[in-house]
Write a protein that holds these residues in place. Structure first.
Motif, PDB file in Angstrom:
ATOM      1  N   GLY A 131      -1.262  -5.126  -7.273  1.00  0.00           N
ATOM      2  CA  GLY A 131      -1.155  -6.603  -7.134  1.00  0.00           C
ATOM      3  C   GLY A 131      -0.078  -7.553  -6.614  1.00  0.00           C
ATOM      4  N   ALA A 132       0.623  -6.167  -6.462  1.00  0.00           N
ATOM      5  CA  ALA A 132       2.485  -6.934  -6.072  1.00  0.00           C
ATOM      6  C   ALA A 132       2.448  -6.935  -4.114  1.00  0.00           C
ATOM      7  CB  ALA A 132       3.299  -5.124  -6.070  1.00  0.00           C
ATOM      8  N   ARG A 133       3.046  -7.758  -4.031  1.00  0.00           N
ATOM      9  CA  ARG A 133       2.678  -8.633  -2.512  1.00  0.00           C
ATOM     10  C   ARG A 133       4.669  -8.263  -2.119  1.00  0.00           C
ATOM     11  NH1 ARG A 133       0.660 -13.680  -1.471  1.00  0.00           N
ATOM     12  NH2 ARG A 133       1.599 -13.670   0.364  1.00  0.00           N
ATOM     13  N   ALA A 134       5.428  -7.164  -2.828  1.00  0.00           N
ATOM     14  CA  ALA A 134       6.605  -6.513  -2.271  1.00  0.00           C
ATOM     15  C   ALA A 134       6.642  -5.804  -3.196  1.00  0.00           C
ATOM     16  CB  ALA A 134       7.375  -7.158  -1.788  1.00  0.00           C
ATOM     17  N   VAL A 135       7.964  -5.313  -3.113  1.00  0.00           N
ATOM     18  CA  VAL A 135       8.376  -4.622  -3.906  1.00  0.00           C
ATOM     19  C   VAL A 135      10.141  -4.223  -3.238  1.00  0.00           C
ATOM     20  CG1 VAL A 135       8.786  -2.354  -4.901  1.00  0.00           C
ATOM     21  CG2 VAL A 135       6.333  -3.071  -4.068  1.00  0.00           C
ATOM     22  N   LEU A 136      10.932  -4.677  -4.705  1.00  0.00           N
ATOM     23  CA  LEU A 136      12.500  -4.324  -4.855  1.00  0.00           C
ATOM     24  C   LEU A 136      12.746  -2.990  -5.566  1.00  0.00           C
ATOM     25  CD1 LEU A 136      15.171  -5.613  -3.598  1.00  0.00           C
ATOM     26  CD2 LEU A 136      15.314  -6.958  -5.669  1.00  0.00           C
ATOM     27  N   CYS A 137      13.467  -2.036  -4.653  1.00  0.00           N
ATOM     28  CA  CYS A 137      14.413  -1.630  -5.583  1.00  0.00           C
ATOM     29  C   CYS A 137      15.708  -1.250  -5.928  1.00  0.00           C
ATOM     30  CB  CYS A 137      14.501   0.481  -4.689  1.00  0.00           C
ATOM     31  SG  CYS A 137      14.924   1.938  -5.391  1.00  0.00           S
ATOM     32  N   THR A 138      16.388  -1.211  -7.208  1.00  0.00           N
ATOM     33  CA  THR A 138      17.648  -1.903  -7.619  1.00  0.00           C
ATOM     34  C   THR A 138      18.299  -0.730  -7.504  1.00  0.00           C
ATOM     35  OG1 THR A 138      16.745  -2.002  -9.553  1.00  0.00           O
ATOM     36  CG2 THR A 138      16.315  -4.035  -9.329  1.00  0.00           C
ATOM     37  N   CYS A 139      17.869   0.683  -7.591  1.00  0.00           N
ATOM     38  CA  CYS A 139      19.151   1.553  -7.911  1.00  0.00           C
ATOM     39  C   CYS A 139      19.445   2.104  -6.511  1.00  0.00           C
ATOM     40  CB  CYS A 139      17.199   2.478  -8.347  1.00  0.00           C
ATOM     41  SG  CYS A 139      19.360   4.607  -8.721  1.00  0.00           S
ATOM     42  N   SER A 140      20.737   1.775  -6.208  1.00  0.00           N
ATOM     43  CA  SER A 140      20.890   2.046  -4.623  1.00  0.00           C
ATOM     44  C   SER A 140      21.422   4.004  -4.735  1.00  0.00           C
ATOM     45  CB  SER A 140      22.741   1.998  -5.069  1.00  0.00           C
ATOM     46  OG  SER A 140      22.680   1.040  -4.569  1.00  0.00           O
ATOM     47  N   THR A 141      20.527   4.978  -5.225  1.00  0.00           N
ATOM     48  CA  THR A 141      20.698   5.844  -5.560  1.00  0.00           C
ATOM     49  C   THR A 141      18.707   6.339  -4.448  1.00  0.00           C
ATOM     50  OG1 THR A 141      22.177   6.371  -6.696  1.00  0.00           O
ATOM     51  CG2 THR A 141      20.299   8.240  -6.427  1.00  0.00           C
ATOM     52  N   ILE A 142      18.279   5.767  -5.226  1.00  0.00           N
ATOM     53  CA  ILE A 142      16.941   6.613  -4.862  1.00  0.00           C
ATOM     54  C   ILE A 142      16.795   4.707  -4.011  1.00  0.00           C
ATOM     55  CG2 ILE A 142      16.697   8.052  -6.678  1.00  0.00           C
ATOM     56  CD1 ILE A 142      14.486   5.245  -7.552  1.00  0.00           C
ATOM     57  N   GLY A 143      17.582   3.898  -3.435  1.00  0.00           N
ATOM     58  CA  GLY A 143      16.839   3.171  -3.045  1.00  0.00           C
ATOM     59  C   GLY A 143      16.202   3.332  -1.300  1.00  0.00           C
ATOM     60  N   ALA A 144      17.000   4.529  -0.435  1.00  0.00           N
ATOM     61  CA  ALA A 144      16.154   4.602   0.772  1.00  0.00           C
ATOM     62  C   ALA A 144      14.919   5.338   0.733  1.00  0.00           C
ATOM     63  CB  ALA A 144      17.729   5.608   1.832  1.00  0.00           C
ATOM     64  N   VAL A 145      15.247   6.598  -0.579  1.00  0.00           N
ATOM     65  CA  VAL A 145      13.499   6.630  -0.673  1.00  0.00           C
ATOM     66  C   VAL A 145      12.141   5.660  -1.014  1.00  0.00           C
ATOM     67  CG1 VAL A 145      12.393   8.470  -2.119  1.00  0.00           C
ATOM     68  CG2 VAL A 145      15.195   9.056  -1.143  1.00  0.00           C
TER      69      VAL A 145
END
Length: 208
Positions: free
Chosen positions: A64-78
């Motif tokens: 049910g997530a409407r969006a996802v935020l990656c808080t890790c800069s190392t894997i953020g682009a992936v």
């Protein structure tokens, strides 16, 4: 309205919960913590964990997530690259910070682990586009060992001291979300940018 957050440290959970409570009441956060992703991305490169990231994000969307935020800069682009395939926005927490930093001529990037530097530099270059930006990097000696030992105070003190030692930049970028609270400990007159507040604001907008 649910926003999923992909973390590589449980230390980020209270930080983003507090920001949500202060600025985004009513936004439901679902925290996904996978410390092993950062370890393996550091050893073999972020692409090495792309399949697991894809599965994690797909699971969050199915829940049910409407969006996802990656808080890790190392894997953020992936993580960010999975947005089109998932059909919901996937954001990296450091993009708004990088966009602000890229408007300046001289940028100092502080990181506690080497693996964060390359993704951050690539993001700054992307945000700068054709604009010339002089970027220098500072690896904060001993900081990550403090973080892994759960010595938060020592970690933030080392980051703040490294920021205060910068003299030849127009802006200082704290490359990792875990560094954010070091801003309150600095005495430098150079603006110091961190990612959690602006990153969560962008993700909250995307989830609406």
């Amino acid at each position: 309205m649910t926003l999923a957050l992909l973390h590589t440290s449980p230390a980020h959970i209270p930080v983003f919960d507090a920001l949500r409570d202060a600025s985004h009441p009513g936004l439901a956060l679902r925290h996904l913590v996978r410390e092993d992703l950062l370890t393996r991305a550091g050893e073999s490169g972020p692409e090495a964990v792309s399949g697991e990231i894809r599965d994690l994000l797909a699971g969050a969307v199915a829940d049910g997530a409407r969006a996802v935020l990656c808080t890790c800069s190392t894997i953020g682009a992936v993580a960010e690259s999975e947005s089109a395939g998932l059909g919901v926005p996937v954001l990296r927490v450091d993009r708004p910070m990088a966009a602000a930093a890229a408007t300046q001529g001289r940028v100092a990037v502080l990181a506690a682990i080497t693996g964060t530097l390359a993704p951050t530099l690539a993001l700054l270059a992307e945000e700068a586009g054709d604009r010339r930006v002089d970027v220098r990097t500072v690896l904060v000696d001993g900081a990550w060992a403090r973080f892994e030992a759960s010595d938060r105070e020592g970690y933030l003190d080392l980051v703040a001291a490294a920021a205060d030692a910068v003299t030849d930049s127009d802006v200082i970028v704290l490359a990792q979300a875990s560094m954010a609270d070091a801003v309150t400990r600095t005495v430098t007159r150079i603006p110091v940018l961190s990612s959690p507040r602006s990153g969560l604001a962008a993700a909250a907008d995307a989830a609406r």
